[in-house]
Design a protein around this motif. Structure first.
Motif, PDB file in Angstrom:
ATOM      1  N   LEU A   1       0.831  -1.205   0.000  1.00  0.00           N
ATOM      2  CA  LEU A   1       0.000   0.000   0.000  1.00  0.00           C
ATOM      3  C   LEU A   1       0.865   1.254   0.000  1.00  0.00           C
ATOM      4  N   GLN A   2       1.876   1.284   0.863  1.00  0.00           N
ATOM      5  CA  GLN A   2       2.775   2.440   0.935  1.00  0.00           C
ATOM      6  C   GLN A   2       3.481   2.663  -0.399  1.00  0.00           C
TER       7      GLN A   2
ATOM      8  N   ALA B   1       2.594   1.551  -3.441  1.00  0.00           N
ATOM      9  CA  ALA B   1       1.644   1.883  -4.507  1.00  0.00           C
ATOM     10  C   ALA B   1       1.186   3.332  -4.416  1.00  0.00           C
ATOM     11  N   ARG B   2       1.043   3.857  -3.205  1.00  0.00           N
ATOM     12  CA  ARG B   2       0.666   5.257  -3.043  1.00  0.00           C
ATOM     13  C   ARG B   2       1.743   6.197  -3.580  1.00  0.00           C
ATOM     14  N   LEU B   3       2.986   5.852  -3.344  1.00  0.00           N
ATOM     15  CA  LEU B   3       4.088   6.691  -3.815  1.00  0.00           C
ATOM     16  C   LEU B   3       4.268   6.597  -5.322  1.00  0.00           C
ATOM     17  N   ASN B   4       3.799   5.489  -5.912  1.00  0.00           N
ATOM     18  CA  ASN B   4       4.035   5.223  -7.338  1.00  0.00           C
ATOM     19  C   ASN B   4       2.729   4.903  -8.063  1.00  0.00           C
ATOM     20  N   PRO B   5       1.824   5.872  -8.190  1.00  0.00           N
ATOM     21  CA  PRO B   5       0.513   5.593  -8.791  1.00  0.00           C
ATOM     22  C   PRO B   5       0.566   5.228 -10.273  1.00  0.00           C
ATOM     23  N   GLN B   6       1.691   5.504 -10.940  1.00  0.00           N
ATOM     24  CA  GLN B   6       1.816   5.174 -12.364  1.00  0.00           C
ATOM     25  C   GLN B   6       2.524   3.838 -12.600  1.00  0.00           C
ATOM     26  N   VAL B   7       2.741   3.106 -11.532  1.00  0.00           N
ATOM     27  CA  VAL B   7       3.316   1.759 -11.619  1.00  0.00           C
ATOM     28  C   VAL B   7       2.212   0.745 -11.337  1.00  0.00           C
TER      29      VAL B   7
ATOM     30  N   THR C   1       6.398  12.882  -6.374  1.00  0.00           N
ATOM     31  CA  THR C   1       6.643  11.705  -5.544  1.00  0.00           C
ATOM     32  C   THR C   1       7.247  12.112  -4.209  1.00  0.00           C
ATOM     33  N   LEU C   2       8.185  13.046  -4.235  1.00  0.00           N
ATOM     34  CA  LEU C   2       8.788  13.541  -2.993  1.00  0.00           C
ATOM     35  C   LEU C   2       7.731  14.151  -2.089  1.00  0.00           C
ATOM     36  N   GLN C   3       6.792  14.897  -2.665  1.00  0.00           N
ATOM     37  CA  GLN C   3       5.732  15.493  -1.862  1.00  0.00           C
ATOM     38  C   GLN C   3       4.871  14.422  -1.219  1.00  0.00           C
ATOM     39  N   ARG C   4       4.544  13.360  -1.964  1.00  0.00           N
ATOM     40  CA  ARG C   4       3.754  12.264  -1.389  1.00  0.00           C
ATOM     41  C   ARG C   4       4.515  11.596  -0.247  1.00  0.00           C
TER      42      ARG C   4
ATOM     43  N   GLU D   1       4.422  13.818   2.810  1.00  0.00           N
ATOM     44  CA  GLU D   1       3.100  13.778   3.449  1.00  0.00           C
ATOM     45  C   GLU D   1       2.931  12.491   4.255  1.00  0.00           C
ATOM     46  N   ALA D   2       3.435  11.379   3.738  1.00  0.00           N
ATOM     47  CA  ALA D   2       3.362  10.108   4.468  1.00  0.00           C
ATOM     48  C   ALA D   2       4.198  10.182   5.742  1.00  0.00           C
ATOM     49  N   PHE D   3       5.372  10.797   5.655  1.00  0.00           N
ATOM     50  CA  PHE D   3       6.228  10.951   6.835  1.00  0.00           C
ATOM     51  C   PHE D   3       5.555  11.825   7.885  1.00  0.00           C
ATOM     52  N   ALA D   4       4.906  12.896   7.443  1.00  0.00           N
ATOM     53  CA  ALA D   4       4.246  13.816   8.374  1.00  0.00           C
ATOM     54  C   ALA D   4       3.114  13.136   9.137  1.00  0.00           C
TER      55      ALA D   4
END
Length: 289
Positions: A81-82, A84-90, A251-254, A257-260
């Motif tokens: 899940l983590q 796939a969220r970072l890589n929606p085009q994969v 991708t860096l922004q996603r 946001e996950a880290f935050a």
């Protein structure tokens, strides 16, 4: 890193006798109790959330938009899940031998509205549904120790080589075998989870392959394999392709946001894990805070 952790790692470093591997009592996790305890630990706020984000960020650096990527032993899909969220085009294919795990994974992905993952049931030692040279990438996080023996490990890695395209990329990580039983018990107890999860985690540490065994099995993947081991003791080992893609701004922004969203404690754990690998020469591809 706490004083207690450092002391255990130093004892590991100084101890000379190797420990015999003890395979897990249940190689395929079908028990609902086991599945639920493992799934809870990987959810947002769970004990493993920081580790899953760490691997997700590192894995992202070996992927490219448009890739088709196989995840071996995806379990309840919290790690997937983590990623796939970072890589929606994969497009990801999550494979697991346990029908119970796959049902849990289906629920995990549906609740998170993740649509770039398909799930299939299968044995990672026999990737019968995957054709030769059909995958741009293969990943496997914290699952190789589920295999019964070194022969099965070698068979799995030969299958990985078979399904990867000639220039395919990979990221494989697992525990390395620690030498002291009390160190294994310390790391299992330190997570302060349910009795079921703690025992399963301890069994996983006992079932870990040595760095040498893992390295021999990974050899068929080619000469550009990079190996990274946590400093002082092989608590975690990573094998990855040399390819590394710079992280693009979206991708860096996603990732940030996950880290935050991690708790302050888990953010500290994430930093500690990153530092533990960085000291051994394996840095994150980006800074998240």
């Amino acid at each position: 890193m706490s004083v207690a952790v450092m002391m255990h790692l130093l004892r590991e470093r100084l101890y000379w006798r190797k420990r015999t591997r003890v395979p897990e009592p249940n190689l395929v996790m079908q028990s609902e109790t086991q599945t639920e305890s493992f799934a809870r630990a990987g959810q947002e706020g769970g004990a493993l959330a920081f580790l899953y984000l760490y691997h997700a960020v590192q894995i992202t650096s070996v992927l490219q938009p448009g890739d088709r990527v196989l995840d071996l032993a995806c379990g309840p899909a919290n790690q997937l899940l983590q990623i796939a969220r970072l890589n929606p085009q994969v497009h990801f294919v999550g494979l697991d031998a346990s029908s119970t795990m796959l049902q849990c994974a289906q629920n995990t992905l549906a609740q998170a509205h993740i649509h770039n993952v398909e799930l299939v049931q299968g044995d990672m030692t026999r990737l019968v549904r995957q054709e030769d040279a059909s995958m741009d990438g293969v990943i496997c996080t914290m699952s190789l120790h589920h295999l019964p023996d070194h022969a099965a490990l070698c068979t799995t890695l030969r299958e990985v080589r078979r399904v990867l395209k000639p220039q395919g990329r990979f990221y494989l990580t697992d525990f390395g075998r620690l030498k002291l039983l009390r160190t294994q018990r310390f790391f299992a107890d330190d997570l302060r989870q349910s009795t079921q999860f703690t025992e399963d985690y301890f069994n996983s540490l006992r079932a870990a392959f040595s760095v040498e065994e893992l390295s021999a099995a990974v050899a068929p993947l080619g000469s550009d394999v990079q190996r990274h081991v946590t400093v002082l003791a092989p608590f975690l080992v990573v094998f990855k392709s040399a390819f590394q893609r710079p992280m693009d701004p979206p991708t860096l922004q996603r990732a940030k946001e996950a880290f935050a969203k991690l708790s302050a404690t888990h953010q500290d754990n994430f930093r500690s894990m990153a530092s533990w690998f960085r000291v051994s020469g394996y840095a994150l591809p980006c800074e998240l805070d």
